[in-house]
Motif scaffolding. Sequence first.
Motif: not given
Length: 252
Positions: A176-186
């Motif tokens: 089990a892992n986590i990914v924590s994005p910063g500001n992501t534009y789309f």
Amino acid sequence: MDLQLTGKRVLVTGGSRGIGRAIVEGFLDEGAVVGFCARDPQAVSTTADELAGRGQVTGSVVDVGDAEALAAWVQTSAEAMGGIDVVVANVSALAIPDTEENWQLSLNVDVMHTVRLVRAAMPYLEQSDAASIIGISSVSGRESDFASGPYGTAKTAIVGYLHGLAMQLADKGIRANIVSPGNTYFEGGVWESIETGDPALFEMAVGLNPTGHMGTPADVAAPVVFLASPVASRVSGTNLVVDGALTRGIQL
């Protein structure tokens, strides 16, 4: 590098746009069999059609805030795919203002959808030889910022929940892992709306990042796919921050 994902069976919530869609694309490009869900029927249909040539993908209309509907989707998907190897809990209510409704929404959608997805998939993950759980948090779950409150607190809870799962499930071979994005534009995303609705906030956010720009969904998807893959078999309990050096805290 071969990520050894060919034929692996993957479920992604919120896979019709933004980070979720990029994650679906990333798994398909590695040869995985992918099922995704989203609430909007037209978006699900369009996404499934557009990605059909990329690999084996199925889209379903599901509101992840509906516990019964989410569990039913997991079961139906597992039966269709012959099992589940990877689940990615990506959906967020993006409920930032500090209101009673947003607290309830964040807890139900962000946190409990992650919990319910894992619970529903667990019987299938236990049968997999490459079981992996990925939760999408946020830098707002790691450091206090303008989104602290319902959104930030829910994102912090996701990190704590999945870190605990990593320890509890290690003897079963489930990571089990986590990914924590910063500001992501789309296109169609929250930062596009802020860019037009609150230009000052947008410029401030861009200015805080040492790279001078926001990330893209593909920037976030690549680490998700890697962490979920058998190549990362020794990585569990990690919160991987993908933010272009935005956050300042030293992660020990």
